[in-house]
Design a protein around this motif. Structure first.
Motif, PDB file in Angstrom:
ATOM      1  N   UNK A 189      37.776  38.635  36.610  1.00 19.29           N
ATOM      2  CA  UNK A 189      36.876  39.454  35.477  1.00 19.29           C
ATOM      3  C   UNK A 189      36.489  40.893  36.071  1.00 19.29           C
ATOM      4  N   UNK A 190      36.063  41.181  37.506  1.00 15.21           N
ATOM      5  CA  UNK A 190      35.611  42.303  37.853  1.00 15.21           C
ATOM      6  C   UNK A 190      35.813  42.353  39.439  1.00 15.21           C
ATOM      7  N   UNK A 191      36.905  42.733  39.619  1.00 17.58           N
ATOM      8  CA  UNK A 191      37.317  43.100  41.113  1.00 17.58           C
ATOM      9  C   UNK A 191      36.597  44.037  41.566  1.00 17.58           C
ATOM     10  N   UNK A 192      36.210  43.939  42.907  1.00 20.06           N
ATOM     11  CA  UNK A 192      35.854  45.036  43.723  1.00 20.06           C
ATOM     12  C   UNK A 192      34.238  44.932  43.134  1.00 20.06           C
ATOM     13  N   UNK A 213      45.351  44.001  42.912  1.00 17.18           N
ATOM     14  CA  UNK A 213      43.879  43.652  43.100  1.00 17.18           C
ATOM     15  C   UNK A 213      43.979  42.216  44.021  1.00 17.18           C
ATOM     16  N   UNK A 214      43.334  42.233  45.128  1.00 14.63           N
ATOM     17  CA  UNK A 214      43.086  41.068  45.832  1.00 14.63           C
ATOM     18  C   UNK A 214      41.455  40.936  46.369  1.00 14.63           C
ATOM     19  N   UNK A 215      41.284  39.846  46.577  1.00 12.65           N
ATOM     20  CA  UNK A 215      39.944  39.522  46.980  1.00 12.65           C
ATOM     21  C   UNK A 215      39.757  40.172  48.271  1.00 12.65           C
ATOM     22  N   UNK A 216      38.474  40.446  48.562  1.00 10.53           N
ATOM     23  CA  UNK A 216      38.173  41.030  50.150  1.00 10.53           C
ATOM     24  C   UNK A 216      38.148  40.006  51.019  1.00 10.53           C
ATOM     25  N   UNK A 228      43.713  31.956  48.755  1.00 12.68           N
ATOM     26  CA  UNK A 228      43.634  31.041  47.488  1.00 12.68           C
ATOM     27  C   UNK A 228      44.447  31.496  46.279  1.00 12.68           C
ATOM     28  N   UNK A 229      43.773  32.579  45.991  1.00 15.09           N
ATOM     29  CA  UNK A 229      44.215  33.452  44.920  1.00 15.09           C
ATOM     30  C   UNK A 229      45.764  34.016  44.832  1.00 15.09           C
ATOM     31  N   UNK A 230      46.159  34.173  46.061  1.00 16.38           N
ATOM     32  CA  UNK A 230      47.601  34.558  46.193  1.00 16.38           C
ATOM     33  C   UNK A 230      48.582  33.401  45.884  1.00 16.38           C
ATOM     34  N   UNK A 269      34.066  31.942  42.261  1.00 13.81           N
ATOM     35  CA  UNK A 269      34.288  33.139  42.996  1.00 13.81           C
ATOM     36  C   UNK A 269      35.668  33.793  42.559  1.00 13.81           C
ATOM     37  N   UNK A 270      36.706  32.947  42.300  1.00 13.61           N
ATOM     38  CA  UNK A 270      37.820  33.558  41.669  1.00 13.61           C
ATOM     39  C   UNK A 270      37.923  34.159  40.299  1.00 13.61           C
TER      40      UNK A 270
END
Ligand code: HEC
Length: 118
Positions: free
Chosen positions: A115-118, A36-39, A46-48, A109-110
């Protein structure tokens, strides 16, 4: 015979302990969590390089990304408290969640993403 049984039980427990398929409360595995990775590309970068290194690895004690059951009681604390906890560090999480250049909007946003990807 008994010794063999004990050995087998311990062996299975040991296997489970370091199994990548081990899952959090909602049954999501570490492998699924890591996929799961932010769109949004900037947020994904940043997340990675920060949150992902802990929040997809169960042994860190961090709630897994995408584990809705783990995140539900956390989200109940409210976004202001959660951003404060990330900024100051919380339990096993170092200050800023290791994102030194993140602003409050990015932290929010992260958190929403994990908590709820997608
Ligand atoms: C070095 C590992 C590590 C990194 C990197 C990390 N976290 Fe965490 N995070 C944790 C751990 C461990 C917990 C659980 C702490 C506890 O409950 O004691 C946690 C908990 C949280 C919580 C819940 C706090 C609460 O009040 O219950 C939020 C929100 C959070 N992290 C957001 C983030 C964000 C956003 C990032 C990336 C910018 C991030 N984390 C990066 C380890 C990490």
């Amino acid at each position: 015979m008994t010794t063999l049984k004990i050995f087998l039980v311990l062996f299975v427990i040991a296997l489970c302990g370091c199994d990548e398929r081990a899952s959090g409360p909602a049954g999501i595995s570490m492998v699924q969590s890591r996929q799961l990775v932010p769109a949004n590309t900037d947020l994904a970068n940043v997340y990675n390089r920060s949150c992902r290194s802990c929040h997809t690895v169960m042994t860190t004690g961090a709630p897994l990304t995408g584990d809705a059951l783990a995140w539900a009681p956390i989200m109940d604390k409210g976004m202001t408290v959660l951003v404060d906890n990330v900024v100051n560090g919380y339990g096993g999480m170092p200050p800023l969640g290791l994102c030194m250049d993140c602003d409050v909007d990015q932290f929010e946003a992260l958190i929403h993403f994990m908590a709820a990807p997608g």
